[in-house]
Write a protein that holds these residues in place. Structure first.
Motif, PDB file in Angstrom:
ATOM      1  N   THR A 121       0.819  -1.212   0.000  1.00 52.82           N
ATOM      2  CA  THR A 121       0.000   0.000   0.000  1.00 52.82           C
ATOM      3  C   THR A 121       0.850   1.258   0.000  1.00 52.82           C
ATOM      4  N   SER A 122       1.919   1.250   0.762  1.00 51.45           N
ATOM      5  CA  SER A 122       2.755   2.452   0.857  1.00 51.45           C
ATOM      6  C   SER A 122       3.521   2.731  -0.432  1.00 51.45           C
ATOM      7  N   LEU A 123       3.628   1.754  -1.316  1.00 51.46           N
ATOM      8  CA  LEU A 123       4.373   1.925  -2.567  1.00 51.46           C
ATOM      9  C   LEU A 123       3.501   2.367  -3.741  1.00 51.46           C
ATOM     10  N   LEU A 124       2.202   2.323  -3.568  1.00 55.89           N
ATOM     11  CA  LEU A 124       1.313   2.632  -4.678  1.00 55.89           C
ATOM     12  C   LEU A 124       1.270   4.140  -4.941  1.00 55.89           C
ATOM     13  N   SER A 125       1.211   4.487  -6.224  1.00 55.84           N
ATOM     14  CA  SER A 125       1.123   5.898  -6.619  1.00 55.84           C
ATOM     15  C   SER A 125      -0.336   6.260  -6.871  1.00 55.84           C
ATOM     16  N   GLU A 126      -0.562   7.517  -7.199  1.00 52.09           N
ATOM     17  CA  GLU A 126      -1.933   7.984  -7.427  1.00 52.09           C
ATOM     18  C   GLU A 126      -2.562   7.357  -8.664  1.00 52.09           C
ATOM     19  N   ARG A 127      -1.779   6.838  -9.582  1.00 50.68           N
ATOM     20  CA  ARG A 127      -2.354   6.205 -10.776  1.00 50.68           C
ATOM     21  C   ARG A 127      -2.581   4.706 -10.602  1.00 50.68           C
ATOM     22  N   ASP A 128      -2.199   4.161  -9.453  1.00 54.48           N
ATOM     23  CA  ASP A 128      -2.396   2.744  -9.162  1.00 54.48           C
ATOM     24  C   ASP A 128      -3.739   2.530  -8.461  1.00 54.48           C
ATOM     25  N   LEU A 129      -4.188   1.285  -8.445  1.00 55.60           N
ATOM     26  CA  LEU A 129      -5.413   0.917  -7.729  1.00 55.60           C
ATOM     27  C   LEU A 129      -5.104  -0.170  -6.714  1.00 55.60           C
ATOM     28  N   GLU A 130      -5.700  -0.043  -5.547  1.00 57.87           N
ATOM     29  CA  GLU A 130      -5.633  -1.122  -4.554  1.00 57.87           C
ATOM     30  C   GLU A 130      -7.033  -1.700  -4.387  1.00 57.87           C
ATOM     31  N   ILE A 131      -7.111  -3.013  -4.474  1.00 53.82           N
ATOM     32  CA  ILE A 131      -8.354  -3.737  -4.211  1.00 53.82           C
ATOM     33  C   ILE A 131      -8.105  -4.521  -2.926  1.00 53.82           C
ATOM     34  N   ARG A 132      -8.458  -3.908  -1.792  1.00 59.79           N
ATOM     35  CA  ARG A 132      -8.162  -4.504  -0.487  1.00 59.79           C
ATOM     36  C   ARG A 132      -9.384  -5.246   0.046  1.00 59.79           C
ATOM     37  N   VAL A 133      -9.242  -6.535   0.206  1.00 63.81           N
ATOM     38  CA  VAL A 133     -10.325  -7.358   0.742  1.00 63.81           C
ATOM     39  C   VAL A 133     -10.500  -6.996   2.213  1.00 63.81           C
ATOM     40  N   PRO A 134     -11.713  -6.646   2.637  1.00 65.87           N
ATOM     41  CA  PRO A 134     -11.943  -6.239   4.026  1.00 65.87           C
ATOM     42  C   PRO A 134     -12.025  -7.448   4.958  1.00 65.87           C
ATOM     43  N   SER A 135     -10.882  -8.102   5.145  1.00 67.17           N
ATOM     44  CA  SER A 135     -10.817  -9.275   6.023  1.00 67.17           C
ATOM     45  C   SER A 135      -9.416  -9.381   6.606  1.00 67.17           C
ATOM     46  N   HIS A 136      -9.313 -10.032   7.764  1.00 63.21           N
ATOM     47  CA  HIS A 136      -8.015 -10.306   8.377  1.00 63.21           C
ATOM     48  C   HIS A 136      -7.676 -11.783   8.325  1.00 63.21           C
ATOM     49  N   SER A 137      -8.510 -12.575   7.690  1.00 62.50           N
ATOM     50  CA  SER A 137      -8.280 -14.013   7.537  1.00 62.50           C
ATOM     51  C   SER A 137      -7.616 -14.284   6.198  1.00 62.50           C
TER      52      SER A 137
END
Length: 195
Positions: A153-169
């Protein structure tokens, strides 16, 4: 707890993780599919990477692009960086394991390609190095993550997308990553071949 109750709990927890993902990720999945389609229409390719079970998800995406998802259609350009065991072990042996994806990406990636990364962990240094290598070649990122996103996450730029699954499992993150991959494949096919 009985074995049948454990089974019911596994299915119930998985269904809940998928419902949470539906609520939080529909819009970003649409954006991701549009970016992938744009790259493909511009004669660019999809490059994927991940470790362990995440490598399987990455290979699933590349395979569905190169062959087919649910129907016969022309092959679409995709490369899974975790698929070549000879190359992976050679790089890990002579350079460093953290460079197994970045070195391939520097050789195979071109400006305008898209790197799709899969990770459920915080310490995927080889995926992090791949992201850095991608940015140096003007390759944007679609990062499938979970938990708190980790170092990716800390490496992503403004033109990138993160699809973060809302889970800790980790298990449920992987299950949803596969579902997301299937969804992206369907959206790509729909936009390219149903329009």
């Amino acid at each position: 707890m009985s074995l049948q109750n454990r089974i019911i709990n596994h299915f119930s927890d998985s269904i809940q993780a998928q419902q949470d993902a539906t609520t939080h990720l529909s819009e970003v999945l649409e954006f991701a599919s549009l970016r992938l389609v744009t790259a493909l229409l511009n004669d660019k390719k999809i490059i994927t990477c991940g470790n362990g079970r995440s490598a399987l998800s990455a290979q699933l995406l590349a395979s569905a692009m190169l062959n087919q998802f649910e129907r016969s259609r022309p092959a679409l350009p995709a490369i899974a960086l975790a698929a070549d065991s000879a190359t992976l072990t050679a790089i890990a042996n002579t350079v460093h394991f953290d460079d197994i994806f970045a070195k391939q990406l520097r050789a195979l990636g071109q400006s305008g390609d898209i790197l799709v990364t899969y990770t459920d962990e915080d310490n995927a240094a080889n995926v992090a190095k791949a992201i850095i290598a991608a940015h140096s070649k003007d390759i944007s990122i679609i990062a499938l993550t979970g938990k708190d996103g980790g170092m990716v996450t800390s490496l992503l730029s403004e033109r990138d997308l993160e699809i973060r699954v809302p889970s800790h499992s980790s298990v449920h993150i992987h299950e949803v990553h596969v579902l997301i991959t299937h969804c992206l494949c369907d959206l790509i096919d729909h936009q390219l071949f149903d329009g």
